[in-house]
Design a protein around this motif. Structure first.
Motif, mmCIF file in Angstrom:
data_model
loop_
_atom_site.group_PDB
_atom_site.id
_atom_site.type_symbol
_atom_site.label_atom_id
_atom_site.label_comp_id
_atom_site.label_asym_id
_atom_site.label_seq_id
_atom_site.Cartn_x
_atom_site.Cartn_y
_atom_site.Cartn_z
ATOM 1 N N PRO A 1 15.439 3.809 -17.242
ATOM 2 C CA PRO A 1 16.019 4.270 -15.983
ATOM 3 C C PRO A 1 15.100 4.086 -14.774
ATOM 4 C CG PRO A 1 15.438 6.132 -17.391
ATOM 5 C CD PRO A 1 15.239 4.898 -18.209
ATOM 6 N N TRP A 2 13.799 4.075 -15.001
ATOM 7 C CA TRP A 2 12.907 3.998 -13.843
ATOM 8 C C TRP A 2 11.477 3.735 -14.284
ATOM 9 C CZ3 TRP A 2 8.622 6.445 -11.629
ATOM 10 C CH2 TRP A 2 8.428 6.223 -10.258
ATOM 11 N N LEU A 3 10.835 2.821 -13.584
ATOM 12 C CA LEU A 3 9.399 2.602 -13.742
ATOM 13 C C LEU A 3 8.799 2.504 -12.347
ATOM 14 C CD1 LEU A 3 9.442 -0.059 -16.636
ATOM 15 C CD2 LEU A 3 8.610 2.312 -16.806
ATOM 16 N N PRO A 4 7.540 2.895 -12.185
ATOM 17 C CA PRO A 4 6.978 2.977 -10.829
ATOM 18 C C PRO A 4 6.700 1.606 -10.204
ATOM 19 C CG PRO A 4 5.293 3.452 -12.462
ATOM 20 C CD PRO A 4 6.584 3.333 -13.216
ATOM 21 N N ASN A 5 6.661 1.599 -8.874
ATOM 22 C CA ASN A 5 6.230 0.409 -8.137
ATOM 23 C C ASN A 5 4.710 0.379 -8.128
ATOM 24 O OD1 ASN A 5 8.668 -0.764 -7.370
ATOM 25 N ND2 ASN A 5 8.891 0.660 -5.659
ATOM 26 N N ALA B 1 14.102 5.141 1.501
ATOM 27 C CA ALA B 1 12.834 4.614 0.982
ATOM 28 C C ALA B 1 11.787 5.719 0.873
ATOM 29 C CB ALA B 1 12.333 3.494 1.883
ATOM 30 N N ASP B 2 11.089 5.721 -0.270
ATOM 31 C CA ASP B 2 10.073 6.747 -0.498
ATOM 32 C C ASP B 2 9.129 6.268 -1.595
ATOM 33 O OD1 ASP B 2 9.498 9.881 -0.113
ATOM 34 O OD2 ASP B 2 9.181 9.301 -2.213
ATOM 35 N N LYS B 3 7.838 6.302 -1.288
ATOM 36 C CA LYS B 3 6.846 5.761 -2.228
ATOM 37 C C LYS B 3 6.963 6.385 -3.622
ATOM 38 C CE LYS B 3 1.838 5.208 -2.853
ATOM 39 N NZ LYS B 3 1.671 3.768 -2.955
ATOM 40 N N GLU B 4 7.039 7.724 -3.662
ATOM 41 C CA GLU B 4 7.105 8.389 -4.968
ATOM 42 C C GLU B 4 8.477 8.224 -5.621
ATOM 43 O OE1 GLU B 4 3.563 9.478 -3.460
ATOM 44 O OE2 GLU B 4 5.392 10.118 -2.459
ATOM 45 N N GLY B 5 9.495 8.136 -4.771
ATOM 46 C CA GLY B 5 10.847 8.088 -5.310
ATOM 47 C C GLY B 5 11.231 6.719 -5.847
ATOM 48 N N THR C 1 16.787 -2.118 2.957
ATOM 49 C CA THR C 1 17.193 -1.110 1.967
ATOM 50 C C THR C 1 16.434 -1.151 0.637
ATOM 51 O OG1 THR C 1 18.907 -2.525 0.996
ATOM 52 C CG2 THR C 1 19.579 -1.144 2.849
ATOM 53 N N PRO C 2 15.417 -1.973 0.449
ATOM 54 C CA PRO C 2 14.898 -2.153 -0.908
ATOM 55 C C PRO C 2 14.206 -0.908 -1.460
ATOM 56 C CG PRO C 2 13.412 -3.180 0.632
ATOM 57 C CD PRO C 2 14.635 -2.778 1.415
ATOM 58 N N ALA C 3 14.270 -0.780 -2.795
ATOM 59 C CA ALA C 3 13.522 0.264 -3.487
ATOM 60 C C ALA C 3 12.296 -0.337 -4.166
ATOM 61 C CB ALA C 3 14.407 0.953 -4.513
ATOM 62 N N THR C 4 12.158 -1.653 -4.033
ATOM 63 C CA THR C 4 10.983 -2.340 -4.562
ATOM 64 C C THR C 4 10.855 -3.670 -3.841
ATOM 65 O OG1 THR C 4 9.871 -3.095 -6.585
ATOM 66 C CG2 THR C 4 12.226 -3.546 -6.422
ATOM 67 N N ASP C 5 9.739 -4.365 -4.088
ATOM 68 C CA ASP C 5 9.632 -5.725 -3.564
ATOM 69 C C ASP C 5 10.401 -6.652 -4.509
ATOM 70 O OD1 ASP C 5 8.848 -7.779 -1.885
ATOM 71 O OD2 ASP C 5 7.080 -8.244 -3.099
ATOM 72 N N ALA C 6 10.646 -7.885 -4.073
ATOM 73 C CA ALA C 6 11.341 -8.847 -4.922
ATOM 74 C C ALA C 6 10.380 -9.949 -5.379
ATOM 75 C CB ALA C 6 12.536 -9.446 -4.183
ATOM 76 N N SER C 7 9.784 -10.653 -4.433
ATOM 77 C CA SER C 7 8.927 -11.791 -4.788
ATOM 78 C C SER C 7 7.755 -11.359 -5.666
ATOM 79 C CB SER C 7 8.382 -12.445 -3.512
ATOM 80 O OG SER C 7 9.437 -12.938 -2.728
ATOM 81 N N GLY C 8 7.190 -10.172 -5.409
ATOM 82 C CA GLY C 8 6.014 -9.708 -6.148
ATOM 83 C C GLY C 8 6.303 -9.422 -7.616
ATOM 84 N N PRO C 9 7.248 -8.513 -7.904
ATOM 85 C CA PRO C 9 7.538 -8.265 -9.318
ATOM 86 C C PRO C 9 8.049 -9.500 -10.054
ATOM 87 C CG PRO C 9 8.923 -6.868 -7.882
ATOM 88 C CD PRO C 9 7.914 -7.556 -7.015
ATOM 89 N N VAL C 10 8.723 -10.395 -9.330
ATOM 90 C CA VAL C 10 9.192 -11.633 -9.972
ATOM 91 C C VAL C 10 8.011 -12.529 -10.326
ATOM 92 C CG1 VAL C 10 10.367 -13.818 -9.472
ATOM 93 C CG2 VAL C 10 11.538 -11.656 -9.076
ATOM 94 N N LYS C 11 7.081 -12.667 -9.394
ATOM 95 C CA LYS C 11 5.874 -13.465 -9.667
ATOM 96 C C LYS C 11 5.117 -12.876 -10.858
ATOM 97 C CE LYS C 11 1.675 -15.423 -8.846
ATOM 98 N NZ LYS C 11 1.278 -16.499 -9.743
ATOM 99 N N ALA C 12 4.963 -11.551 -10.875
ATOM 100 C CA ALA C 12 4.219 -10.894 -11.954
ATOM 101 C C ALA C 12 4.927 -11.100 -13.299
ATOM 102 C CB ALA C 12 4.066 -9.406 -11.652
ATOM 103 N N THR C 13 6.256 -10.977 -13.304
ATOM 104 C CA THR C 13 7.020 -11.150 -14.546
ATOM 105 C C THR C 13 6.979 -12.605 -15.009
ATOM 106 O OG1 THR C 13 8.484 -9.362 -13.835
ATOM 107 C CG2 THR C 13 9.283 -10.770 -15.619
ATOM 108 N N ALA C 14 7.140 -13.523 -14.060
ATOM 109 C CA ALA C 14 7.130 -14.949 -14.423
ATOM 110 C C ALA C 14 5.750 -15.374 -14.926
ATOM 111 C CB ALA C 14 7.560 -15.797 -13.233
ATOM 112 N N LYS D 1 0.837 -1.207 0.000
ATOM 113 C CA LYS D 1 0.000 0.000 0.000
ATOM 114 C C LYS D 1 0.867 1.249 0.000
ATOM 115 C CE LYS D 1 -4.072 -1.657 2.410
ATOM 116 N NZ LYS D 1 -4.215 -2.224 3.740
ATOM 117 N N GLU D 2 1.918 1.236 0.832
ATOM 118 C CA GLU D 2 2.686 2.461 1.066
ATOM 119 C C GLU D 2 3.946 2.565 0.203
ATOM 120 O OE1 GLU D 2 3.500 2.428 5.230
ATOM 121 O OE2 GLU D 2 1.463 2.996 5.769
ATOM 122 N N GLY D 3 4.317 1.503 -0.443
ATOM 123 C CA GLY D 3 5.481 1.538 -1.320
ATOM 124 C C GLY D 3 6.802 1.676 -0.595
ATOM 125 N N GLU D 4 6.841 1.319 0.684
ATOM 126 C CA GLU D 4 8.102 1.427 1.442
ATOM 127 C C GLU D 4 8.261 0.212 2.356
ATOM 128 O OE1 GLU D 4 7.892 5.159 3.516
ATOM 129 O OE2 GLU D 4 7.825 6.314 1.646
#
Lengths: 478, 392
Positions: B302-306, B272-276, B154-167, A100-103
């Motif tokens: 260079p960048w796509l949103p979460n 970490a920042d939702k918009e960033g 330290t993540p800037a995104t999730d791992a398991s989620g985008p991997v599941k979606a891509t797979a 939800k929060e992206g963090e």
């Protein structure tokens, strides 16, 4: 060999081997304690409507899997678990919050460990402990995986019981470096887990921090015809020899060994390890001319059948092998395949393409490359070819000697949090090979340097660095 | 195994019965008998169908390997099911690959085929496959990845989620062998890259876009300021005393490239920042020495949103790249080899991925990536430059 004197502890082919039943924590009834129907109707404690979307689609869903473990823990009940029964519920809850929060909601660091070791356990705490008290602690235990990740189910079931009873029941099979990873334990359970692992499974934990990280290997001679040395034996022997370096951080930063049996590099040692051991050979590629003809006649599919899903037309040895050879050292005259082995750089293409006709040479050893790492900080690096060929025979004394030279130098010379690839970059490859006691060779570079800023040693230049300005001015008045 | 809070451990005598430095279990006891008998004797192999390999020994024996996918984040319930299957079909032996696939090794082909049928019949109650077979030959193998929001700080995104979606999107490429070469995809959720994705055909990389927030109240108390200053590769951090007298640091936001190395050194500088935060896409790397030398992956987006929970911008881009490559590449050409042959300008033209000023390197050694030649191909990018200077 695990516990000394118990080298065959888990060997199913030996009489009197240890079985899961000898060490199990849970009964069969406890393990099969829910029905498919209950799982269908199961709702974890927190709303997971975003994560729920990841239960859809064909690829194995980690969300469905965590829910399954959550239900199993509910049914086991807190009295049968040393870690909160609702830990998986709270994990789903906090990940949903991140969706939800992206963090992320995991705190920075936390130093935990077992007595006498400085590595192997990574502390992790949640920053939403009031909302999710069951994941207040969520520590990681890195367990040193057996070679090439082969297991007996007896051993693996024992591992599962520990990971569930004293952990969250969630694991990584495997972590990026190769360890078996137990996720989600609490500080008071770390010593008991370590005792269970060493006493009952006969297995140690792995590396973390500034130490030798858990070495990993490809399947090697166990099931691959390309392997040019015994990756599993060497990985095991090197792991055992450097146990102290693995458990007690004394290095500037992490140091990874990876063992690839051939230049195909399935373990990615060239991209991921500080010291990469890649199998190679120094005699001739073995050719079975009859099998070459069979490939040409279309009787054997190229690449072991790897292209079978599309019609690529008839196999064309000239276009697909001879012309794609990077050194153009092969010829096919319609009857016979010849290879000018002195010109071959052993890229593996022809062998990969026609594995039933061509085989790696018999005079085998390893190439050793140093310094690969991911981008932080100076940018990503791949490992530099430093030792072209070395025999790699048990007990690998020649290679251990080389490793000790590298460690001694890097411990002294490396800066805090500097991978050896960065140290080599900072002090130069020239200095590094001097430490190893090897001469320079053109194979160390892609091409000679194009800038002429060459450093000379004082003793190389007659008269040295001491200059006499008066003598100079006597020749050249101001 | 021990039971109870402390198990075998006695905190009064912590050294008592402690076993240390024993290393991993010896691999020898974990090998299936057919592997033991033919260790070092293998002569060749074939892929009989996607997910089924046979290795042939000089003794004449054959080992059949069935390969199935697994999410690397796995519950013990899932592992126990793998054990049940291994007990039923493989006499209690199983292994995993470097890319987190499960491998079952058998001596009998008919039994291997029955196992494949069994594996593909097992589904989670919500419908996804538990153990889809495949991942062999010229197809996509499992996507290796890191921890993401499940476990990392330290993540800037999730791992398991985008991997599941891509797979999910590329599932057919895992099940088939119809690509020009192997396809290796990896995800790392920040620049630290514990997943070391930098030599993958397609790499998904979590990327922050904002400089760190500074927690002045605690920074001076919990962090070594000189180490924090030294941690910045761009010298963007300097020590300061705040107006209310606290020892802290200041970040030159113009210089910051959001690498997060300061946060690794100091918890008072979170990024970490939702918009960033989001995902960068890199392509064209490989680790094999086959034909061409190992290559780094190159940044093409260079960048796509979460965009949780399914990251459609990311999966659409990946799918597009795979489709264009699959159609355009020659047999044996990895993504990077294809892009080099046709030229990167053609890569951008054919995939329709915009080439922006962010694709021009401006970090150290950027000059190494500049093209210093008149060898180029005409694309709309080139015409736009010519037009902009009044050349046409």
């Amino acid at each position: 060999m695990g516990i000394p004197g118990q080298e065959k502890l888990w060997d199913k082919e030996e009489k009197g081997h240890r079985t899961y039943n000898d060490i199990r924590i849970f009964t069969d009834e406890q393990l099969k304690n829910y029905t498919e129907e209950e799982l269908k109707n199961f709702k974890p404690k927190h709303d997971i409507s975003l994560l729920g979307e990841l239960e859809k689609g064909p690829w194995p869903s980690f969300v469905s899997d965590i829910k399954r473990e959550a239900l199993h823990r509910h049914k086991l009940g807190q009295e049968n678990l040393m870690i909160p029964a609702e830990i998986c519920d709270d994990l789903l809850g906090v990940v949903e919050l991140s969706y939800k929060e992206g963090e992320t909601h995991w705190k920075h660091g936390g130093i935990v460990g077992v007595l006498g070791y400085g590595g192997g356990i990574v502390g992790r705490y949640c920053d939403q402990q009031e909302k999710f008290p069951n994941i207040a602690h969520f520590h990681t235990i890195r367990v040193n995986q057996p070679g090439a990740k082969f297991y007996t189910t007896d051993w693996l079931r024992g591992f599962c019981d520990i990971a569930e009873y004293r952990g969250s029941g969630l694991t990584n099979l495997h972590g990026s470096t190769g360890d078996l990873v137990i996720l989600g334990s609490f500080t008071d359970q770390l010593e008991p887990i370590f005792f269970d692992l060493t006493h009952d499974l006969g297995n140690d934990i792995g590396g973390s921090g500034g130490n030798l990280r858990t070495p990993s290997d490809c399947i090697g001679k166990a099931r691959c015809e390309f392997a040019c040395y015994d990756t599993m034996d060497m990985c095991y022997e090197m792991t055992m020899t450097f146990q102290d370096e693995l458990h007690r951080p004394a290095f500037p930063y992490k140091f990874k060994f990876k063992f690839d049996g051939c230049p195909n590099g399935c373990t990615a040692s060239i991209a991921r390890s500080d010291m990469a051991y890649i199998g190679t050979w120094k005699d001739d590629i073995r050719i079975n001319q009859d099998a070459v003809k069979a490939y040409v006649a279309g009787e054997i599919p190229p690449d072991g059948g790897a292209f079978a899903g599309r019609d690529w037309g008839k196999f064309d040895i000239q276009a697909e092998v001879i012309d794609l050879c990077p050194t153009k050292c092969m010829q096919w005259d319609g009857k016979k395949l010849t290879i000018n082995n002195a010109e071959c750089n052993r890229c593996m293409h022809c062998i990969d393409a026609m594995p039933e006709a061509l085989r790696v040479g018999l005079d085998q050893g390893v190439s050793i490359l140093f310094g690969a790492k991911a981008p932080i900080l100076e940018g990503a690096q791949m490992a530099v070819l430093t030792i072209p060929f070395m025999y790699a025979k048990h007990p690998y004394d020649n290679i251990k000697d080389l490793v000790r030279k590298v460690f001694d130098w890097w411990i002294e010379e490396g800066k805090n949090r500097e991978r050896i690839g960065e140290t080599i970059q900072r002090v130069s490859l020239k200095k590094f090979i001097e430490v190893l006691g090897v001469p320079p060779m053109p194979q160390m570079v892609k091409e000679p340097r194009s800038n002429p800023y060459v450093f000379f040693k004082e003793e190389e230049v007659p008269g040295g660095w001491t200059r006499d300005i008066n003598a100079y001015r006597a020749r050249h008045p101001r | 195994m021990s039971k109870g809070k402390l198990g075998y451990y006695n905190p009064q005598k912590p050294q008592e019965n402690r076993i240390t430095d024993i290393g991993p279990c010896h691999y020898g006891q974990m090998l299936p008998p057919v592997i033991r008998r033919n260790y070092g004797k293998w002569v060749s192999h074939r892929i009989l169908e996607p997910g089924l390999l046979v290795h042939i020994s000089e003794t004449g024996e054959k080992a059949f390997t069935v390969r199935a996918a697994a999410p690397r984040l796995m519950s013990v319930e899932h592992i126990r099911e793998i054990c049940d299957i291994a007990d039923q079909y493989c006499n209690g032996y199983v292994r995993f690959t470097t890319r987190n696939n499960i491998e079952f090794i058998l001596e009998d082909e008919a039994k291997a085929k029955a196992l494949i049928k069994d594996l593909n019949s097992r589904k989670h109650v919500a419908g996804s496959f538990k153990f889809p077979t495949g991942g062999t030959g010229m197809g996509m193998s499992n996507i290796v990845h890191t921890q993401g929001w499940v476990h990392c700080h330290t993540p800037a995104t999730d791992a398991s989620g985008p991997v599941k979606a891509t797979a999910d999107v590329l599932f057919d490429e895992f099940k088939n062998m119809r690509l020009p070469a192997k396809l290796r995809i990896a995800l790392a959720c920040c620049l630290n890259m514990c997943g070391a994705v930098h030599c993958s055909d397609i790499a998904l990389l979590g990327y922050h876009r904002k400089p760190p927030a500074i927690d002045h109240d605690v920074l001076g108390k919990v962090c070594e300021i000189p180490l924090v200053v030294a941690a910045c590769p761009l010298y963007a951090i300097k020590p300061i005393t705040t107006e209310d007298g606290k020892k802290s640091v200041q970040v030159n936001v113009e210089k910051c490239m959001y690498c997060g190395n300061c946060y690794t050194m100091c918890m008072a500088l979170p990024l970490a920042d939702k918009e960033g935060d989001g995902i960068a896409i890199l392509v064209g790397g490989k680790i094999s020495n086959r034909k061409s030398m190992p290559k780094f992956s190159k940044v093409i987006v260079p960048w796509l949103p979460n965009n949780t929970p399914r990251w459609p911008e990311v999966t659409n881009t990946v799918k597009r790249i795979v489709e264009v490559w699959a159609k355009d590449a020659n047999k044996y050409e990895r993504v990077g080899e294809w892009a080099e042959r046709i030229g990167w300008e053609k890569f951008f033209e054919k995939t329709g991925i915009p080439f922006t000023e962010k694709s021009l390197d401006d970090y150290r050694l950027a000059v190494d990536t500049y093209r210093t030649s008149t060898q180029f191909k005409y694309t709309d990018h080139a015409w736009a430059v010519s037009k902009a200077v009044g050349g046409i």
